[in-house]
Design an enzyme around this catalytic site. Sequence first.
Site, short mmCIF file in Angstrom:
data_model
loop_
_atom_site.label_atom_id
_atom_site.label_comp_id
_atom_site.label_asym_id
_atom_site.label_seq_id
_atom_site.Cartn_x
_atom_site.Cartn_y
_atom_site.Cartn_z
N ASP A 62 -0.60 -21.12 -2.30
CA ASP A 62 -0.21 -21.88 -1.11
C ASP A 62 -0.11 -20.91 0.05
OD1 ASP A 62 1.29 -24.92 -1.04
OD2 ASP A 62 1.40 -23.66 0.76
N LYS A 67 7.74 -20.89 0.25
CA LYS A 67 7.63 -21.75 -0.93
C LYS A 67 7.18 -20.94 -2.14
CE LYS A 67 5.77 -26.25 -0.85
NZ LYS A 67 4.57 -27.12 -0.94
N GLU A 183 -5.89 -38.21 -9.56
CA GLU A 183 -4.63 -38.18 -10.33
C GLU A 183 -3.92 -39.53 -10.25
OE1 GLU A 183 -1.37 -38.15 -9.16
OE2 GLU A 183 -1.76 -38.11 -7.00
N PHE A 184 -3.19 -39.83 -11.31
CA PHE A 184 -2.49 -41.12 -11.38
C PHE A 184 -1.00 -40.91 -11.68
CE2 PHE A 184 -6.91 -41.64 -12.76
CZ PHE A 184 -7.35 -42.52 -11.78
N LEU A 285 5.55 -55.98 -10.89
CA LEU A 285 5.86 -57.34 -10.44
C LEU A 285 7.32 -57.44 -10.04
CD1 LEU A 285 3.85 -59.64 -12.90
CD2 LEU A 285 3.37 -59.16 -10.50
N GLY A 292 6.61 -48.18 -0.62
CA GLY A 292 6.60 -47.04 0.29
C GLY A 292 6.03 -45.83 -0.43
N CYS A 295 1.83 -42.50 -1.06
CA CYS A 295 0.50 -42.89 -1.58
C CYS A 295 0.06 -44.29 -1.17
CB CYS A 295 0.51 -42.76 -3.09
SG CYS A 295 0.98 -41.12 -3.63
N LYS A 298 -0.51 -45.04 2.67
CA LYS A 298 -1.59 -44.19 3.19
C LYS A 298 -2.94 -44.58 2.56
CE LYS A 298 -1.79 -39.88 1.40
NZ LYS A 298 -3.05 -39.57 0.73
#
Length: 465
Positions: A62, A67, A183-184, A285, A292, A295, A298
């Site tokens: 990074d 960080k 990715e999920f 459901l 919100g 992901c 956007k």
Amino acid sequence: MIKWFVEKLLLLQLLIFPALGFCDPIFSTGNKHSVTVIGTGYVGLVLGACLADLGQVVTCCDVDKEKIQMLSKGMIPIYENGLLEIVQKNLANGRLHFSTNVDTSILNSNVIFITVGTPEGKNGEANLCFIGKVAETIGKNLNDKKTIFVKSTVPMGTIRWIKEVIDENNSKQTPYNLGYAPEFLREGSSVEDFMHPDRIVIGADNDETANIFANLMQPLIDAGAPLCTTSIASAEMIKYASNSFLSIKISFINEIADFCEQIGANVDEVAYAIGLDKRIGKAFLKPGPGYGGSCFPKDTNAFLKAAEKYGIDLKTVNAAVQTNSTRALKIVQNLENRFGSLKGLKIAIWGLSFKEETDDVRESAALKLIDLLQKRGAILHCYDPIANANALKVFPTLFTYNRPQDAVQYADALILATPWKEFLEVNFIDIYKRMNTKFIYDTRNFLDEKYLRRIGFEVESLGKK
Ligand code: UGA
């Protein structure tokens, strides 16, 4: 004293175990790679730590020096279940490294993952500025044949564009592989999701790329995770289509909740019964104040923009976005119906993160509620188990508390905005005594409404009038 001892023990572990070559793979892949992960946001950090846990040697890079320093000491900048443990474990066994030196890390790796952010840019399109810079850097550092996987969420056609950027910078025309591996992972359960995925998707235009990815994921495939090998275009579509479909499900149930209120039906009963149909499924459901996070909002916007470019009008996705944009306002309007003007009304808000088990407040419905309520002159007193600090970055003058009961003192209304489990353990008799007006608005249908009514609370929830 105990804290001091634990810190020293960790430091000792970090220094000694790598030196001894100590390794404790939970899986043995038999096929080791040297992996660079570029971008240590939530996706990159989880990916890097989990790949290390699967036996790979990983360097997470990074540009943010602070960080990287923090991560190198075994501290993580986000709250994520189980992540701290695997970061510390794999730092200690020498498989996980952190660095600001992207060039060197690329030169020394045979596999590179791109996991930098693709934030929402102008007009809702994904901003590909960071990913473009990374592609340039990779192109310049291709000293031998490497395999590059993009994991950042990107619109259709981006991988083709990344290839062009790499090619422009790859002056020696070194051969390389490029694939898209969407990715999920859900925030809050990303480590669990990584280790037990519903499916693994790799978009590739040659067998070598697909095989290297399968090789990295072999322990998960062996444990039963289905691998979907697709074209790059399909993989790009799968990511946006998945998130958009889930967004549609949420907006659908939110509209059904509104309808239920009008006819005296109960949305929880309806969601349960329709969800038992395997073709529909129970997940996603739950009615609420609107989805919100970093992901869904956007990605649905970016999906719409991408479709527009190809002359496609994604009406269902558009409807989901429109419905979602009205949820917070509807809750505020219901409060106005109940109280009249909200000016000077003391309102307690429980839960500030966009969902439970995370400190992430990006696009959080709770913050949308705060904005609307403040504009109407309400005085807000908020509590979140871990997201207070992040909410204060957005609303620096917000009153926040460290205990839920302190936020409700003399309150005229309590809004439950995020369904943290700890709210189920609260002593509501005590809450009742503390509040000025005994009114609870449960915007997640989360609390035991019958019990609250028995105590004497007036309860408003979703889809149940
Ligand atoms: C989502 C997807 O679920 C992941 O599969 C995906 O990898 C990720 O986006 C991403 O693209 O990076 P996440 O944003 O962490 O994950 O959160 P979700 O658990 O999907 O929840 C999103 C929002 O929907 C939250 O505000 C949540 O409270 C809301 N929600 C969820 C509902 O209102 N009702 C539901 O039934 C489910």
